[in-house]
Design a protein around this motif. Structure first.
Motif, PDB file in Angstrom:
ATOM      1  N   THR A 327      43.639  42.753  39.703  1.00  0.00           N
ATOM      2  CA  THR A 327      42.242  43.022  40.025  1.00  0.00           C
ATOM      3  C   THR A 327      41.454  41.722  40.121  1.00  0.00           C
ATOM      4  O   THR A 327      40.651  41.522  41.048  1.00  0.00           O
ATOM      5  CB  THR A 327      41.607  43.943  38.970  1.00  0.00           C
ATOM      6  N   THR A 328      41.671  40.820  39.171  1.00  0.00           N
ATOM      7  CA  THR A 328      40.980  39.530  39.217  1.00  0.00           C
ATOM      8  C   THR A 328      41.368  38.759  40.476  1.00  0.00           C
ATOM      9  O   THR A 328      40.520  38.118  41.111  1.00  0.00           O
ATOM     10  CB  THR A 328      41.301  38.697  37.967  1.00  0.00           C
ATOM     11  N   LEU A 329      42.639  38.825  40.852  1.00  0.00           N
ATOM     12  CA  LEU A 329      43.092  38.131  42.057  1.00  0.00           C
ATOM     13  C   LEU A 329      42.489  38.751  43.322  1.00  0.00           C
ATOM     14  O   LEU A 329      42.108  38.036  44.257  1.00  0.00           O
ATOM     15  CB  LEU A 329      44.618  38.168  42.143  1.00  0.00           C
ATOM     16  N   ALA A 330      42.409  40.082  43.347  1.00  0.00           N
ATOM     17  CA  ALA A 330      41.840  40.765  44.512  1.00  0.00           C
ATOM     18  C   ALA A 330      40.394  40.361  44.737  1.00  0.00           C
ATOM     19  O   ALA A 330      39.973  40.090  45.868  1.00  0.00           O
ATOM     20  CB  ALA A 330      41.955  42.279  44.331  1.00  0.00           C
ATOM     21  N   ILE A 331      39.618  40.316  43.661  1.00  0.00           N
ATOM     22  CA  ILE A 331      38.215  39.910  43.778  1.00  0.00           C
ATOM     23  C   ILE A 331      38.127  38.444  44.205  1.00  0.00           C
ATOM     24  O   ILE A 331      37.340  38.080  45.083  1.00  0.00           O
ATOM     25  CB  ILE A 331      37.481  40.129  42.442  1.00  0.00           C
ATOM     26  N   GLN A 332      38.952  37.607  43.601  1.00  0.00           N
ATOM     27  CA  GLN A 332      38.926  36.175  43.916  1.00  0.00           C
ATOM     28  C   GLN A 332      39.232  35.913  45.395  1.00  0.00           C
ATOM     29  O   GLN A 332      38.550  35.126  46.053  1.00  0.00           O
ATOM     30  CB  GLN A 332      39.931  35.436  43.041  1.00  0.00           C
ATOM     31  N   VAL A 399      49.089  33.348  32.713  1.00  0.00           N
ATOM     32  CA  VAL A 399      48.379  32.143  32.266  1.00  0.00           C
ATOM     33  C   VAL A 399      47.809  31.363  33.458  1.00  0.00           C
ATOM     34  O   VAL A 399      46.655  30.922  33.445  1.00  0.00           O
ATOM     35  CB  VAL A 399      49.324  31.252  31.437  1.00  0.00           C
ATOM     36  N   LEU A 400      48.621  31.201  34.498  1.00  0.00           N
ATOM     37  CA  LEU A 400      48.172  30.448  35.670  1.00  0.00           C
ATOM     38  C   LEU A 400      47.037  31.162  36.402  1.00  0.00           C
ATOM     39  O   LEU A 400      46.124  30.511  36.928  1.00  0.00           O
ATOM     40  CB  LEU A 400      49.348  30.209  36.613  1.00  0.00           C
ATOM     41  N   THR A 401      47.080  32.478  36.435  1.00  0.00           N
ATOM     42  CA  THR A 401      45.999  33.238  37.080  1.00  0.00           C
ATOM     43  C   THR A 401      44.680  33.050  36.330  1.00  0.00           C
ATOM     44  O   THR A 401      43.621  32.868  36.950  1.00  0.00           O
ATOM     45  CB  THR A 401      46.361  34.732  37.141  1.00  0.00           C
ATOM     46  N   VAL A 477      51.875  49.541  43.933  1.00  0.00           N
ATOM     47  CA  VAL A 477      50.920  50.469  43.328  1.00  0.00           C
ATOM     48  C   VAL A 477      49.919  49.701  42.470  1.00  0.00           C
ATOM     49  O   VAL A 477      48.703  49.955  42.515  1.00  0.00           O
ATOM     50  CB  VAL A 477      51.654  51.525  42.480  1.00  0.00           C
ATOM     51  N   ILE A 478      50.423  48.737  41.701  1.00  0.00           N
ATOM     52  CA  ILE A 478      49.543  47.909  40.868  1.00  0.00           C
ATOM     53  C   ILE A 478      48.508  47.204  41.731  1.00  0.00           C
ATOM     54  O   ILE A 478      47.309  47.218  41.455  1.00  0.00           O
ATOM     55  CB  ILE A 478      50.374  46.865  40.090  1.00  0.00           C
ATOM     56  N   ILE A 479      48.981  46.572  42.814  1.00  0.00           N
ATOM     57  CA  ILE A 479      48.091  45.806  43.679  1.00  0.00           C
ATOM     58  C   ILE A 479      47.084  46.725  44.364  1.00  0.00           C
ATOM     59  O   ILE A 479      45.896  46.394  44.495  1.00  0.00           O
ATOM     60  CB  ILE A 479      48.905  45.013  44.713  1.00  0.00           C
ATOM     61  N   GLY A 480      47.549  47.905  44.801  1.00  0.00           N
ATOM     62  CA  GLY A 480      46.651  48.853  45.442  1.00  0.00           C
ATOM     63  C   GLY A 480      45.542  49.309  44.517  1.00  0.00           C
ATOM     64  O   GLY A 480      44.358  49.316  44.880  1.00  0.00           O
ATOM     65  N   ILE A 481      45.917  49.689  43.297  1.00  0.00           N
ATOM     66  CA  ILE A 481      44.912  50.095  42.306  1.00  0.00           C
ATOM     67  C   ILE A 481      43.962  48.939  42.027  1.00  0.00           C
ATOM     68  O   ILE A 481      42.749  49.120  41.874  1.00  0.00           O
ATOM     69  CB  ILE A 481      45.598  50.571  41.010  1.00  0.00           C
ATOM     70  N   ALA A 482      44.522  47.721  41.988  1.00  0.00           N
ATOM     71  CA  ALA A 482      43.708  46.540  41.690  1.00  0.00           C
ATOM     72  C   ALA A 482      42.640  46.313  42.753  1.00  0.00           C
ATOM     73  O   ALA A 482      41.487  45.982  42.425  1.00  0.00           O
ATOM     74  CB  ALA A 482      44.605  45.306  41.574  1.00  0.00           C
ATOM     75  N   PHE A 483      42.986  46.493  44.017  1.00  0.00           N
ATOM     76  CA  PHE A 483      41.995  46.311  45.080  1.00  0.00           C
ATOM     77  C   PHE A 483      40.882  47.355  44.977  1.00  0.00           C
ATOM     78  O   PHE A 483      39.696  47.039  45.158  1.00  0.00           O
ATOM     79  CB  PHE A 483      42.659  46.379  46.452  1.00  0.00           C
ATOM     80  N   TYR A 484      41.252  48.604  44.684  1.00  0.00           N
ATOM     81  CA  TYR A 484      40.227  49.642  44.523  1.00  0.00           C
ATOM     82  C   TYR A 484      39.360  49.373  43.301  1.00  0.00           C
ATOM     83  O   TYR A 484      38.133  49.528  43.339  1.00  0.00           O
ATOM     84  CB  TYR A 484      40.885  51.015  44.402  1.00  0.00           C
TER      85      TYR A 484
END
Length: 550
Positions: A327-332, A399-401, A477-484
């Protein structure tokens, strides 16, 4: 003569002979998908006159669909159609969608009138234009559903040696990131500086090449037959366990329903974890037919089905830690494009890079890191005689994220300070080089190289055999939920704070990044607890993972 007869026989199925076809398919399909999606925010702003934050939100939804839809393709591949049919059909749908998107950029009738400089407001798209745009993006997104992760699993299925599977997956993801790199540098540049129609047309051509490469190799593929939906059996466990909840469990393995395995005589033993579910496999009066078959499938399940469900329950906490991480990556990733549009993007006075091209630094960093990680860990193993597990690899990605979010906050603080110094408002370009954002994007790329393939390999190795394709798609699925979730968080921030106005020079995007940094730290603590409590499903898998981690 015998050699001649053998050469005329059917080709050997599976193995490395399938490698060039599958890699070429991955390259073509990724080039096509990245070609239309990487620059979609700029396309919506410049060609459809959509406000910047709204365009970013639409892009987040599109990216969420692209990430989430592969789970549907994986289920279809595992349960009904098989991988080959799903990949082929999805590629055809993708071609139709990208072609329709190309038409919106070519035909003036299909997009609004360009904005004019002056006091008059920009004209937004009509309902018909918006509908055609959304349909084209929906079809293009559906095309990704049956290709990205189903192709990865189908490729891994061509090999019986776990080491060869790992090598294939590493090359698979390297090819994916390399194709994304070509798209960001080449196709995005063409879209911004030559023609949107030509850029989308190249995406259609790449998709077609990938489809032809895939079909050409069909005679060499080892195709696993779909076994019906495994999720029906997992649901059966819950129903049967509830119906038999009052029955007394037996300590004898023979009292439980076993699924005979070809060539195996050893019975599966019951486990004490989530013991309640063992009721589902307990044989009671009237459960079996005289021939030994199950009389009522929803009243009795095999012990293997019970253990498969337990496996998923054990993995779920680890899986859930990836949601907030992505989710943090999607927003970034969406905010970086908006920042780039309001910064100096000149390489030299005569050459300006596209805002969408900024993602190339993530891709370059990831591709190089993927190529180096195996070599680095091989040396590390020779010196220490140990190798980090996949969970440790995923932890490094966490950690890197978090570090990239903190860097993003610092850079945005500097950009806002420059905007105030020069009294710039709205989305005016700040006299600050866009390359200030490169370090944070490089860190994101290295983190992805540790985290993304690590997650896919972890789920592939730990998930039950019956849902291997679904295992790979669980990352999607994780990435999809994260974008939403990212879209919802941005909406919440817009409604409750003044940090994200339409003109980013008037807001406090740096505060958004600091919030994401804190959320990442909390999530990392949760990940450490889940990793400490997790036990690999089989001893041999633990050894395998330790020796093949990176």
């Amino acid at each position: 003569m015998n050699a001649e007869l053998q050469s005329c026989g059917p080709p050997k199925k599976g193995g490395w002979v399938t490698f060039p076809f599958l890699i070429a398919t991955m390259a073509g399909l990724t080039l096509a998908a990245a070609g239309w999606s990487n620059n979609i925010i700029v396309y919506l702003i410049n060609e459809f006159n959509i406000k910047s934050i709204d365009a970013a939100q639409i892009a987040n939804i599109v990216n969420g669909c692209m990430a989430l839809s592969p789970i549907l393709g994986a289920i279809l591949a595992d349960s009904y159609l098989g991988s080959f049919k799903v990949i082929t059909l999805s590629s055809l749908v993708s071609i139709v969608g990208i072609l329709a998107l190309a038409l919106t950029s070519i035909l003036d009738l299909m997009r609004p009138t360009p904005c004019k400089h002056g006091p008059s407001p920009c004209e937004g798209p009509s309902k018909a234009q918006t509908g055609i745009l959304y349909i084209s993006m929906a079809l293009s997104t559906m095309g990704v559903a049956g290709t990205r992760f189903t192709l990865a699993t189908m490729g891994a299925d061509q090999f019986t040696n776990p080491k060869h599977q790992r090598v294939f997956l590493n090359w698979h993801f390297f090819t994916m990131y390399a194709a994304m790199l070509v798209s960001m540098v080449g196709i995005v540049y063409i879209q911004d500086n030559v023609s949107w129609g030509l850029g989308y047309g190249l995406s259609v051509a790449a998709n077609l090449i990938g489809l032809v490469a895939f079909v050409t190799g069909s005679r060499y593929y080892l195709l696993l037959k779909p076994q019906g939906s495994p999720f029906t059996g997992l649901a059966c466990v819950l129903v049967a366990a509830f119906c038999k909840r009052k029955a007394l469990l037996s300590p004898k393995t023979e009292d439980y329903c076993q699924e005979p395995q070809p060539g195996e005589t050893k019975l599966i033993n019951t486990t004490n974890s989530f013991k309640f579910l063992n009721h589902a496999a307990l044989v009671t009066e009237g459960d079996m037919n005289p021939d030994g078959s199950i009389k009522k499938p929803w009243n009795l399940c095999t012990l293997q089905q019970v253990e498969d469900l337990k496996t998923l329950i054990r993995i779920f906490p680890i899986w859930s830690t990836g949601i907030l991480l992505h989710t943090t990556l999607a927003i970034q990733m969406s905010l970086v494009i908006l920042q780039a549009l309001a910064m100096d993007r000149h390489l030299v006075p005569q050459l300006q890079i596209s805002a969408g091209t900024m993602m190339v630094f993530v891709t370059i960093s990831t591709a190089i890191s993927l190529a180096l990680i195996d070599r680095f860990l091989l040396t590390f193993h020779k010196i220490t005689h140990t190798s980090p597990t996949l969970l440790k690899r995923i932890g490094i990605g966490h950690v890197l994220t978090i570090a990239s979010m903190a860097l993003s906050a610092l850079v945005e603080s500097k950009r806002l300070a420059a905007a105030r110094t020069h009294n710039l408002t709205g989305n005016s370009i700040v006299p600050m080089s866009v390359f200030w954002m490169v370090p944070q994007l490089l860190v994101v790329g290295v983190g992805e190289a540790f985290m993304f393939p690590g997650q896919v390999m972890f789920y592939y190795q730990e998930f039950p055999k019956s849902i291997k394709s679904t295992a790979a798609a669980m990352v999607a699925v994780i990435i999809g939920i994260a974008f939403y979730l990212g879209t919802a968080i941005v909406d919440l921030i817009r409604k409750t704070t003044g940090w994200l106005p339409d003109g980013i020079n008037d807001g406090r995007m740096d505060n958004v990044y600091w919030v994401l940094t804190i959320a990442g730290l909390v999530n990392f603590g949760y990940f450490l607890v889940c990793s400490w409590m997790y036990k690999y499903q089989h001893d041999e898998n633990k050894e395998l993972i330790s020796s093949n981690s990176f």
